[in-house]
Structure formats: C-alpha cells, structure tokens
Design an enzyme around this catalytic site. Structure first.
Site, short mmCIF file in Angstrom:
data_model
loop_
_atom_site.label_atom_id
_atom_site.label_comp_id
_atom_site.label_asym_id
_atom_site.label_seq_id
_atom_site.Cartn_x
_atom_site.Cartn_y
_atom_site.Cartn_z
N ASN A 1 -11.28 9.94 -5.55
CA ASN A 1 -10.77 9.20 -6.72
C ASN A 1 -11.07 9.41 -8.12
O ASN A 1 -12.35 9.75 -8.19
CB ASN A 1 -10.40 7.98 -6.33
N GLU B 1 -10.84 8.11 -11.88
CA GLU B 1 -10.06 7.02 -12.98
C GLU B 1 -10.65 7.51 -14.43
O GLU B 1 -11.32 8.61 -14.46
CB GLU B 1 -10.79 5.73 -12.71
N CYS C 1 -5.70 9.29 -7.13
CA CYS C 1 -6.35 9.04 -5.81
C CYS C 1 -6.87 9.95 -5.06
O CYS C 1 -6.37 11.24 -5.23
CB CYS C 1 -4.98 8.09 -5.00
N GLU D 1 -6.53 10.96 -2.03
CA GLU D 1 -5.33 11.71 -1.27
C GLU D 1 -4.47 12.59 -2.12
O GLU D 1 -4.33 13.65 -1.84
CB GLU D 1 -4.39 10.49 -0.39
N CYS E 1 -2.20 4.12 -0.98
CA CYS E 1 -1.53 3.08 -1.68
C CYS E 1 -0.07 3.67 -1.58
O CYS E 1 0.27 4.74 -1.00
CB CYS E 1 -1.96 3.07 -3.31
#
Length: 161
Positions: free
Chosen positions: A62, A64, A73, A75, A112
C-alpha cells in the site's frame, strides 16, 4: 416474492505450518513485502504477492499520501503491476498480509471494497479465478478459492453495454 441466498466456502488454517509449501512461501513473501509499504498516516502496512499462470511472481504494497483517501492499496498496486508487466496473464494465487502499527496482526484481513471490485474485474477480464491466501503476521489463515466470491451481485462491465 422469492428469497435467494448467497454463500461461499473457504478454508481456515490455524497457522502457516498447515499450508502447502507454495502457499506458505507466498504468504511469507507477502509478510515481507509489508515492509515496502508507505503508510505514514494509517501505520497499517499491507503486502500482496501473487503467482501468475506463467510462473512469474509480482508484489505490491500500500502507498499512502497526504491526500489520505486517494492512496493505493497493495492489491491494486499488484494488479496494476501484473497487468502492465504481463498483460492478460491470469493470477493463480494471491497472498495478502499486514502489519498493524497500532495493534496486533494476528488474524486474516479481507480486501476493501475497491479492491474487491478490482479483483473481480481482473478475474473476469482474464477469465480465471484468483485464489486468495489471507493472513496476518501470525494466527489463522483463510484460503478463498476465487476473489469474486467476496463481491456478490457485483457491478460489472456487462451493465455498461
């Protein structure tokens, strides 16, 4: 009126020691990849590692930024890398792990909603299920036969035709 029901099955392992050698290796790699995450705001480091149908291994973590909600993310980083490096090559298995900076990392977490949509669409696009291996740094592990099971009644490209 008619009622319907959605169910899916998945495997639960008590520890990484119960996994096959290949699955244990993928999960250990995902655990290591958490260290590449850039998560200065949430302190929640996620790593994802996939084995592709051609035998290649792709990883993601991930990422940010100060505009906090628009981070990426692990994934989706992995899916973008896989489809850029190996277009149209299916993902066989994808392991996801995490290190929670403010808590324990002792149970599986699930992707998510945005990642569930992205995983479902990747499966659909390449015509092959993505087997998920979900686990923390220790504890139980979930193995889900296909990622799209996590998104029943998905919005798909068919709705746009």
């Amino acid at each position: 009126m008619k009622k319907d029901e959605y169910r899916f099955s998945f495997e639960i392992y008590d520890s990484i020691d119960e996994l096959s050698e290949e699955d244990a290796w993928l999960l250990n790699e995902a655990r290591e990849v958490t260290e590449h995450a850039y998560a200065p705001y949430s302190h929640f480091h996620v790593g994802a590692v996939a084995k592709l149908a051609n035998g290649e291994i792709v990883a993601g973590s991930n990422q940010e930024n100060a505009s906090f909600p628009v981070g990426l993310c692990a994934e989706r980083v992995l899916l973008a890398s896989a489809s850029s490096l190996y277009p149209k090559v299916p993902i066989e298995s994808l392991a996801i792990s995490y290190q929670a900076g403010n808590g324990d990392s002792d149970h599986p977490i699930s992707p998510c909603g945005i990642c569930r949509q992205s995983l479902q669409e990747f499966e659909s696009r390449v015509g092959h299920p993505i087997r998920l291996i979900l686990g923390g740094m220790e504890g139980k592990i979930y193995v889900i036969p296909k990622a799209s099971s996590l998104l029943p009644l998905a919005f798909t490209s068919e709705e746009l035709k």
